[in-house]
Design an enzyme around this catalytic site. Structure first.
Site, mmCIF file in Angstrom:
data_model
loop_
_atom_site.group_PDB
_atom_site.id
_atom_site.type_symbol
_atom_site.label_atom_id
_atom_site.label_comp_id
_atom_site.label_asym_id
_atom_site.label_seq_id
_atom_site.Cartn_x
_atom_site.Cartn_y
_atom_site.Cartn_z
ATOM 1 N N HIS A 15 -2.433 -1.282 6.415
ATOM 2 C CA HIS A 15 -1.734 -1.515 5.152
ATOM 3 C C HIS A 15 -2.381 -2.697 4.423
ATOM 4 O O HIS A 15 -2.609 -3.743 5.007
ATOM 5 C CB HIS A 15 -0.260 -1.792 5.438
ATOM 6 C CG HIS A 15 0.573 -1.890 4.208
ATOM 7 N ND1 HIS A 15 1.632 -2.746 4.127
ATOM 8 C CD2 HIS A 15 0.509 -1.246 3.017
ATOM 9 C CE1 HIS A 15 2.196 -2.627 2.937
ATOM 10 N NE2 HIS A 15 1.523 -1.722 2.247
ATOM 11 N N HIS B 20 -14.810 -7.433 -15.225
ATOM 12 C CA HIS B 20 -15.830 -6.881 -14.332
ATOM 13 C C HIS B 20 -16.346 -7.957 -13.370
ATOM 14 O O HIS B 20 -16.621 -7.660 -12.196
ATOM 15 C CB HIS B 20 -16.983 -6.284 -15.144
ATOM 16 C CG HIS B 20 -17.987 -5.551 -14.321
ATOM 17 N ND1 HIS B 20 -17.660 -4.486 -13.519
ATOM 18 C CD2 HIS B 20 -19.317 -5.738 -14.155
ATOM 19 C CE1 HIS B 20 -18.743 -4.037 -12.898
ATOM 20 N NE2 HIS B 20 -19.757 -4.786 -13.271
ATOM 21 N N ALA C 242 -17.908 2.703 -13.477
ATOM 22 C CA ALA C 242 -17.315 3.763 -12.640
ATOM 23 C C ALA C 242 -17.116 3.226 -11.230
ATOM 24 O O ALA C 242 -17.803 3.625 -10.286
ATOM 25 C CB ALA C 242 -18.198 5.004 -12.654
#
Length: 129
Positions: free
Chosen positions: A20, A96, A119
């Site tokens: 998790h 970014h 992407a």
């Protein structure tokens, strides 16, 4: 022999070992990969395999509670942004530069042949119960 699921043994192993909140990256062919982070390189040529193909396959086999993207994706790669927003998974966007920084704390980067801007996603593992 493995009958169903992801045939790539490295990806299958990484997904099986996730706990998790562990994170993986699905990346285009230009994203820098930090030293010390496992790289699973699927890139054959520009566009092969596509980000979308890998992304959809991983989502079929991974419980994801959050997706992180770069803010720049929204304008520079809107069709991919729309695909990601269509998953109904909580999505966070960061610069970014911050995205690249966050990749250093991921379990693995799966490098695709995608050659379109921004992407890249970070997928945070959920639990099944």
């Amino acid at each position: 022999m493995y009958k169903t699921g992801i045939l790539n043994s490295e990806i299958s192993k990484v997904l099986s070992d996730l706990g998790h909140t562990d994170k993986i990256v699905i990346a285009d062919c230009g994203l820098p990969i930090p030293k010390g982070v496992k790289k699973i390189d699927l890139a054959l040529t520009f566009g092969v395999p596509s980000f979308e193909t890998v992304y959809k396959t991983i989502l079929e086999h991974m419980a994801v509670q959050k997706i992180v993207i770069a803010n720049e994706m929204k304008e520079a790669n809107n069709s991919l942004y729309q695909l990601i927003k269509g998953t109904n998974i909580d999505t966070e966007s960061v610069s970014h530069e911050e995205f690249k920084h966050l990749t250093s704390s991921t379990v693995a980067v799966i490098r695709t042949g995608e050659a379109t801007p921004f992407a890249n996603v970070i997928l945070e593992s959920d639990v099944l119960f």
